[in-house]
Design an enzyme around this catalytic site. Structure first.
Site, PDB file in Angstrom:
ATOM      1  N   TRP A  19       0.819  -1.213   0.000  1.00 49.05           N
ATOM      2  CA  TRP A  19       0.000   0.000   0.000  1.00 49.05           C
ATOM      3  C   TRP A  19       0.852   1.262   0.000  1.00 49.05           C
ATOM      4  CZ3 TRP A  19      -4.982   1.839  -0.023  1.00 49.05           C
ATOM      5  CH2 TRP A  19      -5.174   3.140   0.486  1.00 49.05           C
ATOM      6  N   ASP A  22      -0.181   9.120   0.639  1.00 49.66           N
ATOM      7  CA  ASP A  22       0.363  10.473   0.422  1.00 49.66           C
ATOM      8  C   ASP A  22       1.860  10.537   0.081  1.00 49.66           C
ATOM      9  OD1 ASP A  22      -2.085  10.850   1.629  1.00 49.66           O
ATOM     10  OD2 ASP A  22      -1.261  11.691   3.474  1.00 49.66           O
ATOM     11  N   GLN A  38       3.666   7.556   2.304  1.00 49.05           N
ATOM     12  CA  GLN A  38       2.942   6.747   3.266  1.00 49.05           C
ATOM     13  C   GLN A  38       2.917   5.323   2.723  1.00 49.05           C
ATOM     14  OE1 GLN A  38       0.916   8.025   6.388  1.00 49.05           O
ATOM     15  NE2 GLN A  38       2.977   8.819   6.057  1.00 49.05           N
ATOM     16  N   TRP A  83       2.735   9.216  10.178  1.00 49.49           N
ATOM     17  CA  TRP A  83       1.841   9.803   9.192  1.00 49.49           C
ATOM     18  C   TRP A  83       2.552  10.902   8.406  1.00 49.49           C
ATOM     19  CZ3 TRP A  83      -4.071   9.921  10.591  1.00 49.49           C
ATOM     20  CH2 TRP A  83      -4.509   8.592  10.718  1.00 49.49           C
ATOM     21  N   SER A  84       1.772  11.627   7.619  1.00 51.19           N
ATOM     22  CA  SER A  84       2.380  12.504   6.613  1.00 51.19           C
ATOM     23  C   SER A  84       3.174  13.677   7.185  1.00 51.19           C
ATOM     24  CB  SER A  84       1.309  13.016   5.657  1.00 51.19           C
ATOM     25  OG  SER A  84       0.948  11.973   4.792  1.00 51.19           O
ATOM     26  N   ARG A 147      -2.464  17.478  11.892  1.00 53.26           N
ATOM     27  CA  ARG A 147      -1.502  16.651  11.159  1.00 53.26           C
ATOM     28  C   ARG A 147      -0.951  17.259   9.872  1.00 53.26           C
ATOM     29  NH1 ARG A 147      -6.474  14.173  11.214  1.00 53.26           N
ATOM     30  NH2 ARG A 147      -7.545  13.927   9.212  1.00 53.26           N
ATOM     31  N   ASP A 148       0.130  16.624   9.433  1.00 52.64           N
ATOM     32  CA  ASP A 148       0.765  16.852   8.127  1.00 52.64           C
ATOM     33  C   ASP A 148       1.541  18.167   8.035  1.00 52.64           C
ATOM     34  OD1 ASP A 148      -0.760  14.569   7.758  1.00 52.64           O
ATOM     35  OD2 ASP A 148      -2.322  15.599   6.620  1.00 52.64           O
ATOM     36  N   GLU A 202      -6.289  18.505   5.618  1.00 52.83           N
ATOM     37  CA  GLU A 202      -5.071  17.703   5.664  1.00 52.83           C
ATOM     38  C   GLU A 202      -4.049  18.238   4.680  1.00 52.83           C
ATOM     39  OE1 GLU A 202      -6.986  13.904   4.625  1.00 52.83           O
ATOM     40  OE2 GLU A 202      -6.903  13.363   6.748  1.00 52.83           O
TER      41      GLU A 202
HETATM   42  N1  DQQ Z   1      -3.041  10.475   5.212  1.00 50.41           N
HETATM   43  C1  DQQ Z   1      -2.084  10.437   6.295  1.00 50.41           C
HETATM   44  C2  DQQ Z   1      -2.439  11.572   7.179  1.00 50.41           C
HETATM   45  C3  DQQ Z   1      -3.095  12.499   6.235  1.00 50.41           C
HETATM   46  C4  DQQ Z   1      -3.903  11.586   5.381  1.00 50.41           C
HETATM   47  C5  DQQ Z   1      -2.133   9.108   6.919  1.00 50.41           C
HETATM   48  C6  DQQ Z   1      -4.296  12.173   4.076  1.00 50.41           C
HETATM   49  O1  DQQ Z   1      -1.301  12.132   7.780  1.00 50.41           O
HETATM   50  O2  DQQ Z   1      -3.838  13.476   6.892  1.00 50.41           O
HETATM   51  O3  DQQ Z   1      -1.717   8.170   5.973  1.00 50.41           O
HETATM   52  O4  DQQ Z   1      -4.447  11.229   3.080  1.00 50.41           O
END
Ligand code: DQQ
Length: 542
Positions: A19, A22, A38, A83-84, A147-148, A202
Site C-alpha cells: 500500500w 500520500d 505513506q 503519518w504525513s 496533522r501533516d 489535511e
Molecule cells: N493520510 C495520512 C495523514 C493524512 C492523510 C495518513 C491524508 O497524515 O492526513 O496516511 O491522506
C-alpha cells in the site's frame, strides 16, 4: 502482461508491492531526488497503526530505487503510525523531516527526524530524537485532527516556520509554528487560514511563486515584490484545493487574491478535477523549478487491491508555476518524461468533421504521451451558457452539440465497448466564451464495482483570442492524466479496462460537435518503461 501485472503502471511512481498513499518529504540533495511516501510494508491495505515512510531515490525523477523504510512506527510518539509530513533542507545542506506521529494513545503529535549519517549520500537511516514529540497536541484541538506539517521556510527574522492543518475548536485551521532550532516551536496566534465549513483539513502546502515566468522559488525565498504565495489544502476524503495570495511574513498571515471565493476551501481552485489527493510540492534547486507530487488512489474494489498485492500510485511529477493572471497555477509534466519517448506519430492540419472519429495508429497507446492543439474555427456555433449549469458541470459533459465535445478517446477496446473520453465543450457566456473540460469514465471499464464518474472542470483561457485549445494526455495502463489549456486545468483518474489484460488499446481523436474541428497539430509518443522500485535493480542514479 500477466494477470498479476494487470493495471500496473510503466512510468508512474509506485512501490513494487503493498500500500502507498500520500507523498511525503520530497527534496533534492546533492544531485539526488529523495521521495518518501505513506507506505504499509505489511500489505496492500491502508494499515492503520502500521504506516511507515517508504523511501526511494532517483537521479532524474523518472527511474527510482527503493531504499526501504526511512521511518517506522517504533517509538512511543509514533507507535500507531508515522503519518504525513515534509522535509526541509537547511542552509548547510542538512535535511530535516517534520512528520505527524500517532502516539501510543493514537493522539496526533508533531515529530522531527534527522539523518543518522549526514555524509551518507543516500541518507538511508533517520534518527528520531527522544525529545519528540516536539509539538504535543494543543488543548484546543478537537477531533484529533492535527496533522501533516509542511516544508519549513525561513522568515526575515531568522526563525523557521511551518504550517500544519488543525481542527481548532471545530474550525478547520492552518496553524503556523516558529522555531530557531526545529526542536522548540511556538504557535502563532493567528492561523494562515480558518474555516468552520471544513473542520478536518489535511496535507497543507504553502510556498512562494513568482508573478512572472515559470521558474520556481525556494520555499524560503525572500518575500519581496513580485512574489505571491500559494496555500494548498486537502479536504479529507475529497480533493485538493488552492488559493493564490500574499503572505505577510512578519504577522504570518495570508491574504487571498480571490477573497470573493470565501474561506470554504471547496470554493477555491482545484489542483486537479479528477481523483487525486494529498499533493505536496518541493523546490528543485538543480533546475530552478517547483515540482508537485500527488497520490492517485485505486478506484476499483478493495478485493482487487488484495488480489494485486499493491494499491496506490503517484501522479507523474509536475512542474508548477503561476499563470500571468496571478490567480491560477499552471501544471506540466516535468521535462524528464521526454527521455521515455520512443516511437512518434504526428498529424498536421487534420480536420475532424461532425461525428468524426480518427484513429491515431502506429504506436502502442497503453503507455503514451499525446499533445494536441485544436483550432476552433466557428465560435459562432457555441451554445449559450446557463449559469445554473455551474452546479453540475458533469451533466454538461454528457450532452453534445454546438462547439464540441471534441477531444481524445483513450484506452479503447477494438469494439469501443471500453473507452475513456477526454474532451472540451465551448459555450458562449455573455460576451465571452466558457470552456469546459471533461473526462468521462462511464465506459472506461466493463468491470463491475469500479468507480466510473464524469470529471469536469472549466478551463480559464481566452479561447476567442487564442482561437485554439491544447490538450496533453499521459496514458499509463491504469491512469490517465490530462492537462487542458496548457496545464491550467488538470484531470487525473484511474481506469481499469478489462481488454487491456490481454489486448492492445486504441487511441482516437473525436468530434461530436455540430461543426468541424481542425487539429493544427497532434504528436503522440509511445513511452518506454521506467525502472521504478524494482527490488532487484541497482541504483539508477545519474
Ligand atoms: N493520510 C495520512 C495523514 C493524512 C492523510 C495518513 C491524508 O497524515 O492526513 O496516511 O491522506
Amino acid at each position: 502482461a500477466s494477470r498479476h501485472d494487470h493495471g500496473r503502471t510503466a512510468y508512474h511512481f509506485q512501490p513494487a508491492k503493498n500500500w502507498m498513499n500520500d507523498p511525503n518529504g520530497p527534496f533534492y540533495h546533492n544531485g539526488i531526488y529523495h521521495f518518501f511516501y505513506q507506505y504499509n510494508p505489511h500489505g496492500p491495505t491502508f494499515g492503520t497503526g502500521k504506516l511507515s515512510w517508504g523511501h526511494s531515490v532517483s537521479g532524474d525523477l523518472v527511474n527510482w530505487a527503493f531504499l526501504g523504510a526511512a521511518l517506522e512506527p517504533t517509538s512511543p510518539f509514533d507507535a500507531d503510525g508515522c503519518w504525513s509530513g515534509s522535509a526541509t533542507v537547511l542552509p548547510d545542506g542538512r535535511p530535516v523531516i517534520l512528520y505527524t506521529g500517532r502516539d501510543t494513545d493514537t493522539v496526533q503529535v508533531q515529530n522531527v527526524a534527522f539523518p543518522k549519517d549526514p555524509t551518507d549520500p543516500l541518507l538511508r537511516e533517520w534518527h528520531k530524537p527522544s525529545c519528540n514529540p516536539v509539538i504535543p497536541q494543543p488543548a484546543d484541538v478537537t477531533g484529533n485532527n492535527f496533522r501533516d506539517p509542511s516544508t519549513a521556510w525561513l522568515g526575515g527574522d531568522g526563525l523557521w516556520r511551518f504550517s500544519v492543518a488543525a481542527e481548532v475548536a471545530g474550525v478547520g485551521s492552518t496553524l503556523v509554528y516558529r522555531s530557531a532550532d526545529f526542536l522548540r516551536w511556538e504557535r502563532n496566534a493567528t492561523p494562515l487560514h480558518a474555516s468552520p465549513d471544513v473542520p478536518a483539513l489535511e496535507c497543507a502546502d504553502f510556498f512562494p511563486v513568482a508573478e512572472r515566468g515559470t521558474e520556481g522559488l525556494d520555499t524560503s525565498a525572500a518575500n519581496v515584490a513580485g512574489v505571491r504565495h500559494v496555500l494548498k489544502l486537502s479536504n479529507m476524503a475529497d480533493e485538493d484545493y488552492y488559493m493564490v495570495g500574499w503572505y505577510d511574513d512578519a504577522a504570518d498571515t495570508f491574504v487571498p487574491a480571490e477573497g470573493e471565493r470565501g474561506s470554504d476551501v471547496r470554493k477555491w481552485r482545484r489542483i486537479d478535477h479528477g481523483h487525486l489527493f494529498g499533493a505536496k510540492s518541493f523546490f528543485d534547486a538543480s533546475k530552478k523549478r517547483r515540482v508537485l507530487w500527488a497520490w492517485v488512489d485505486e478506484t476499483d474494489g478493495h478485493s482487487d487491491d488484495v488480489a494485486k498485492g499493491w494499491a496506490g500510485i503517484q501522479a507523474f511529477p509536475r512542474a508548477l508555476w503561476l499563470d500571468t493572471d496571478g490567480k491560477q497555477l499552471v501544471q506540466w509534466p516535468v521535462e524528464e518524461i521526454e527521455t521515455l519517448r520512443r516511437r512518434r506519430v504526428a498529424l498536421l492540419g487534420a480536420e475532424v468533421g461532425s461525428g468524426g472519429l480518427h484513429e491515431i495508429a502506429g504506436i502502442e497507446t497503453q503507455q503514451a504521451d499525446v499533445e494536441v492543439i485544436f483550432e476552433i474555427p466557428k465560435l459562432e456555433a457555441a451554445e449559450k451558457f446557463d449559469p445554473k449549469w455551474l452546479q453540475d458541470p458533469g451533466k454538461l459533459c454528457s450532452e453534445s452539440g454546438g462547439v464540441g465535445p471534441f477531444g481524445l478517446i483513450a484506452m479503447a477496446s477494438g469494439d469501443l465497448q471500453e473507452q475513456t473520453a477526454i474532451f472540451f465543450r465551448v459555450f458562449k457566456h455573455d460576451d465571452m466564451y466558457k470552456v469546459l473540460m471533461c473526462m468521462d469514465l462511464t465506459r472506461s471499464s466493463t468491470k463491475e464495482g469500479v468507480y466510473k464518474p464524469v470529471h469536469a472542470g472549466f478551463v480559464d483561457v481566452n479561447v476567442e483570442k487564442d482561437r485554439s485549445l491544447s490538450l496533453r494526455t499521459l496514458i499509463d495502463h491504469s491512469v490517465i492524466e490530462s492537462f487542458g489549456g496548457g496545464g491550467r486545468t488538470c484531470i487525473t483518474a484511474r481506469v481499469y479496462p478489462e481488454h487491456a489484460a490481454t489486448g492492445s488499446s486504441h487511441l482516437y481523436l473525436f468530434n461530436n460537435g455540430s461543426g468541424s474541428v481542425k487539429v493544427s497539430k497532434l504528436e503522440a509518443w509511445e513511452l518506454g518503461t521506467a525502472s521504478v522500485n524494482l527490488e532487484d535493480v541497482s541504483l539508477p542514479l545519474a
